[in-house]
Scaffold this motif. Sequence first.
Motif, mmCIF file in Angstrom:
data_model
loop_
_atom_site.group_PDB
_atom_site.id
_atom_site.type_symbol
_atom_site.label_atom_id
_atom_site.label_comp_id
_atom_site.label_asym_id
_atom_site.label_seq_id
_atom_site.Cartn_x
_atom_site.Cartn_y
_atom_site.Cartn_z
ATOM 1 N N ILE A 78 0.853 -1.192 0.000
ATOM 2 C CA ILE A 78 0.000 0.000 0.000
ATOM 3 C C ILE A 78 0.891 1.245 0.000
ATOM 4 N N LEU B 165 -1.950 6.853 -4.812
ATOM 5 C CA LEU B 165 -3.119 6.208 -4.227
ATOM 6 C C LEU B 165 -4.388 7.005 -4.521
ATOM 7 N N LYS C 65 -7.753 5.390 -6.153
ATOM 8 C CA LYS C 65 -9.058 5.384 -5.487
ATOM 9 C C LYS C 65 -10.187 5.886 -6.385
ATOM 10 N N LEU D 231 -12.545 -0.758 -3.291
ATOM 11 C CA LEU D 231 -11.176 -0.471 -2.858
ATOM 12 C C LEU D 231 -10.454 -1.746 -2.456
ATOM 13 N N ASN E 124 -8.324 -3.696 -4.955
ATOM 14 C CA ASN E 124 -6.921 -3.311 -5.069
ATOM 15 C C ASN E 124 -6.044 -4.280 -4.275
ATOM 16 N N LEU F 233 -1.650 -1.532 6.058
ATOM 17 C CA LEU F 233 -2.887 -0.739 6.045
ATOM 18 C C LEU F 233 -2.999 0.097 7.307
ATOM 19 N N GLY G 82 -9.525 -3.281 5.017
ATOM 20 C CA GLY G 82 -8.881 -2.509 3.959
ATOM 21 C C GLY G 82 -9.860 -1.592 3.253
ATOM 22 N N LEU H 91 -8.844 2.184 3.449
ATOM 23 C CA LEU H 91 -8.443 2.884 2.227
ATOM 24 C C LEU H 91 -9.336 4.092 1.974
#
Lengths: 550, 250
Positions: A388, A395, A399, A405, A408, A468, A542, A546
């Motif tokens: 990540i 990022l 997104k 998400l 990913n 994360l 996640g 995210l």
Amino acid sequence: MRNYLLLTKTLILCGLDIGPHDKGKLLDRNLMAGISLVAIVAIVAEIVKSLTGVVGAIVAAGGDGHAFVEQGLAVGMLAAFVMGVPMVLSSFYVSSDTTTLLSLPVPISTIAAARFTRCFFYAYSLVMLFALPTLISFGLATGAGVAYWVFAVVVFLLLPTVPLVYDSVIAMLVMRAFHRMHNKRLLTGIGTAVSLAFALVWVFVSVSKGQGDTMGMEAMLSSLGPVGAIFPNVPFAGAALGQLSVTGLLLYVASCAAFVALFLVVAKLVYYESVVGMTEMTTHNAALSGKDVASFGRVRSPMGAYVRVERAKILHSPFQMQVVLTELMWPAMFVIGLVMASTRPEGDVLGRVAQSASGEQAFVILTALTLCMTFFAAATNLLPSIAISLEGTGLSLVKTLPMRLSDNLRAKVLAILPADYLLSNFIPLAATAYCIANGTSPAMLPVVVVMGIAGTVAVCYLQMLFDLKAPNLKWLDPSSVGRKAGTIISMLACIALGLVVCAVSFVPVMLLGLPSVLSTAIGLVVSVGLAIGLRAFALSYGERRLRQLP
Amino acid sequence: MIEIKGVSKAYAGSRHKAVDNLSWIVPDGAITGFIGPNGAGKSTSIHMMTGSLEPDAGSILLNGVDIVKDPIEAKRQFGFVPDVPDVFLNLKAIEYLNFMADLYAVPTAERSRFLGEVPARLEIADVLDNQIAALSHGMRQKVIIMGALIHRPPIWILDEPMAGLDPKSAFELKKMMREHAASGRSVLFSTHVLEVAEKLCDQICVINHGRQLYLGTLEQLKARHPGMSLEDIFLAITEGGTGDATGDAR
Ligand SMILES: Nc1ncnc2c1ncn2[C@@H]1O[C@H](COP(=O)(O)OP(=O)(O)O)[C@@H](O)[C@H]1O
Ligand SMILES: [Mg+2]
């Protein structure tokens, strides 16, 4: 001098990635750093404890403690020398601040010196693990006075000098020699791989010599011999500490100064020529070929496309490839160990395995091998634990893509999984094939495959959870992401998980005297359960996480 | 069409709102300029529209789809060009375009039409086989622009798209924006360069310190400040905070 201090300070601050972070994250970072620190202190203390015993024994037997100190210092220097290669290469050659630094009105040797100093500080973490225990335990075992401790501090503080001067001088000369080559980044990748391979073989040779009745640590020290001799100031330090010789200490300091002077001269002569043009890459400016156009026209599923892109990102980046290939460490150790063991008189390992292949023992061997290799090797592939973070500022574009998400994360795991599984499991797979050829039930093959894949999936998602929780998205250099404290913690967590899985699979069965095929069944069920559970948790966490990240 | 209703955002740990109660409709069939000095809150607003940042308050609808409630469907409505083109640096340009085409399920015929036309228009047909990291800033920008447009999104959202483009490419991009608006769909782009906005926009939204200072056409704005140059007007609005240009202009 002022410029040098200013530059050094800035470089170190940038490297440490201190900046305006929000509070929660800072806490996470401190927590991570705290845990790492506690782990290091615990390891050092443990080594000190066992070493103090060793020195005590040597001294009590009227032996030469002085040689012991020299060997310990040589180990520390060797560690700094080997691990210093990737550090020096990334700091001197692949940092993205090169363009800016070269445009500053300071002499080139000042820039090199500032970068050298940054490596110097990083090197303390290695020296701390490898040489500090020797210094402390020698002092404790001989009941040394204040003078010893003062001398020891001086020796310790200057310890990385000689190895890092070697590293940077060699690096500068090599990069200068190849300065016409395109894609010099590739060269830095090769350099790192070679140094890691060297470290690996060295560690292994030392450890294997220690098998038998001598203590591992002691044998490791004595195996050093000629390798340690490349550091000419070790005897001075030995005299300073062993006999509290002031002349020895002065000679030690003077030799360090001489090495720094050598570094400065080389830097002045070749550093510019070696670093200029580092950003060059091979390009071919031509219209797309018919094949490219045809491939472009093929419609793939979104998820398939995502996985392909994640894989391409890894394959095109020397840094990421290097991270993935570190995974070979465990299997390589295993192979070296096997070869060494087979050369001993009693050691026909393969023959013994072949004999037991038709019995129940084969299940135990293959299960244990699969579980250990999977969890330990996959844990050393740090890529999922920085995946990540590697997105960086990109990022925010990722997104905006029309996918969930968490897709990913799935794509990242799917992209790395085949390589991750094969690198960690080629030995268990080969062993299984060998056992089946010698009479084990062929049903073991699917069991080993499922267990290995499930374990790898579990490790990937566990590592990803750590990233994360506290990602580092504001970097200039992708390789700086690798220095995140969380990567080491996640590796340790995965290894711990592997130990727990092994314990759960084997201990109850052994204690209760149940049929050992049950261990295989438990190992399989637990691995699959962990894979499903960790995957589900990582994806749902996640998805939420995210969304919050900038 | 983008409907922005009472959107606010403060970054974690900051006392000031980066975007403060922004409300505004980006209409179809027009080019809308989003204007403000550096740090005004343009990128922050755009990140909320494109779903990479969650608003603290308010809602954003893209062609009627809420970006927070139905993010995936909303994200299919737009093509987005971020202000920093340094993404997917390890990929070859063609791999990136392929990825975007697959992700939005662009059919084969459409891909070849695109590949035959757009790279030549932006003059980067010869570098598509190179890694994005090996391209200049402007070339990266063009690759990202192509990736955003390959699925023919109804809404274009471009953050400082002209920065780094050479005159010919900037001209082509403006032409493409006009064509897109003329076909009845919407274009929103941010800029701090007034000249760009002046020649291109049907509607402008001026913000500073996260607050909306003016919304309307450039002609109306000029009419309210007779005799002043555009630069002076701009300075007067942005320096004056909630100056006399706010209010009934919408
Ligand atoms: N990732 C971030 N974290 C914290 N503050 C930010 C971040 N990005 C922007 N800001 C702050 O938000 C405000 C608006 O920035 P931005 O939207 O990028 O302005 P613009 O795009 O108009 O130049 C600025 O004060 C900036 O410092
Ligand atoms: Mg901006």
